[in-house]
Design an enzyme around this catalytic site. Structure first.
Site, PDB file in Angstrom:
ATOM      1  N   GLU A 293       0.859  -1.180   0.000  1.00  0.00           N
ATOM      2  CA  GLU A 293       0.000   0.000   0.000  1.00  0.00           C
ATOM      3  C   GLU A 293       0.900   1.237   0.000  1.00  0.00           C
ATOM      4  O   GLU A 293       1.724   1.408   0.896  1.00  0.00           O
ATOM      5  CB  GLU A 293      -0.893   0.034   1.242  1.00  0.00           C
ATOM      6  CG  GLU A 293      -2.057  -0.930   1.201  1.00  0.00           C
ATOM      7  CD  GLU A 293      -2.936  -0.810   2.430  1.00  0.00           C
ATOM      8  OE1 GLU A 293      -4.169  -0.839   2.291  1.00  0.00           O
ATOM      9  OE2 GLU A 293      -2.395  -0.702   3.555  1.00  0.00           O
TER      10      GLU A 293
ATOM     11  N   ASN B 168      -6.083  -2.984   6.208  1.00  0.00           N
ATOM     12  CA  ASN B 168      -6.269  -3.133   7.652  1.00  0.00           C
ATOM     13  C   ASN B 168      -7.539  -2.457   8.155  1.00  0.00           C
ATOM     14  O   ASN B 168      -8.083  -2.850   9.183  1.00  0.00           O
ATOM     15  CB  ASN B 168      -5.051  -2.596   8.401  1.00  0.00           C
ATOM     16  CG  ASN B 168      -3.903  -3.581   8.391  1.00  0.00           C
ATOM     17  OD1 ASN B 168      -4.097  -4.768   8.132  1.00  0.00           O
ATOM     18  ND2 ASN B 168      -2.703  -3.115   8.668  1.00  0.00           N
TER      19      ASN B 168
END
Length: 285
Positions: A152, A190
């Site tokens: 990411e 997440n």
């Protein structure tokens, strides 16, 4: 703006994994930690990881030697002065990260990109503490970095397009698949994953099902390769708790309240695989 060398702060699981990925891709690496003992431990783990790849015939012994030769270790921030990119890979604690990043900012050149490997903390906030916020960015590797394909790449409000372009090129050279996301607690993966894990702890705490049945249900019912409780043990229960605490603080929403059972396990020191006990017990030999 081209990245040719990489400094990595932290020789733990994430740091030595990122160092392996970077050096394997041909980058010169400076790996920094607080002590020689920590660096030796990190290099030993990295060497063992390369040995496993040799056994799988992914690389050969010469490639291992070449990878290790590209890695220099140090305990001095001044040794980061000439690198193109510094990646902070310390524990998921905002105060610790801010302290480290401040020290980095004092020694690197104006052209150096500075990044955090945070999995939940605001890149905009961390970047605002930097003297050149346009060159600050988030680079979130997933555990273990040598095996996980995703990175990411997180844009802070001040991150420049040139910084993003350089980091995306680096990720591609490493053989990773980068996704670009905006700075928000948890980012994408997440933000979705950790509340699910936290909910699994609520289900366990309420006695609805055993750990094994919760994990089996998610594996077979949702086609997940690993159950959420076993995954929490792999991630580290302290890390899971720290991330949920960030969400709860930042979003001010009780749907992110950490499970009391998760809090209790962390308080007992049952942190998962790394301590030999979490939700499950592990043989640490």
């Amino acid at each position: 703006m081209t990245i040719t060398s990489i400094g990595i702060i932290g020789a733990g699981t994430m740091g030595n994994g990122i160092a392996q990925v970077a050096a394997s891709a041909g980058y010169d690496v400076v790996l920094l930690d607080v002590s020689d003992a920590a660096l030796e431990k990190g290099l030993a783990a990295l060497s063992n990881s390369l040995d496993r790849l040799i056994k799988k015939e992914v690389i050969n012994a010469e490639q291992k030697s070449q990878t290790l030769a590209r890695i220099k270790t140090t305990t001095h921030y001044a040794d980061l002065a000439q690198v193109s990119l510094v990646i902070e890979a310390a524990t998921e604690n905002q105060a610790i990260k801010e302290s480290i990043l401040q020290q980095v900012d004092q020694v690197v050149s104006n052209d150096t990109i500075i990044a955090s490997n945070t999995s939940s903390i605001s890149i905009t906030h961390l970047g605002s503490r930097n003297s050149r916020p346009e060159r600050f960015i988030g680079i979130h590797f997933f555990n273990p970095p040598p095996l996980m394909a995703l990175i990411e790449v997180i844009m802070g409000k001040q991150t420049s397009p040139e910084t993003l372009k350089a980091v995306l090129a680096m990720a591609t050279r490493m053989g990773k698949e980068p996704i670009t996301v905006q700075s928000s607690p948890g980012f994408v993966v997440n933000r979705i994953l950790l509340p699910m894990i936290n909910e699994a702890f609520f289900v366990l705490h309420e006695g609805i099902a055993s750990p094994e049945d919760i994990d089996t249900g998610m594996k077979l019912g949702c086609n997940h390769p690993i159950g959420p409780l076993a995954l929490a043990d792999l991630i580290g229960l302290d890390t899971c708790l720290a991330i949920m605490e960030v969400y709860h603080k930042e979003f001010k929403d009780d749907k992110y309240r950490p499970s009391p059972y998760l809090i209790d396990l962390v308080a007992k020191g049952h942190l998962g695989r790394k301590t030999g006990r979490g939700v499950y017990a592990y043989d640490k030999k």
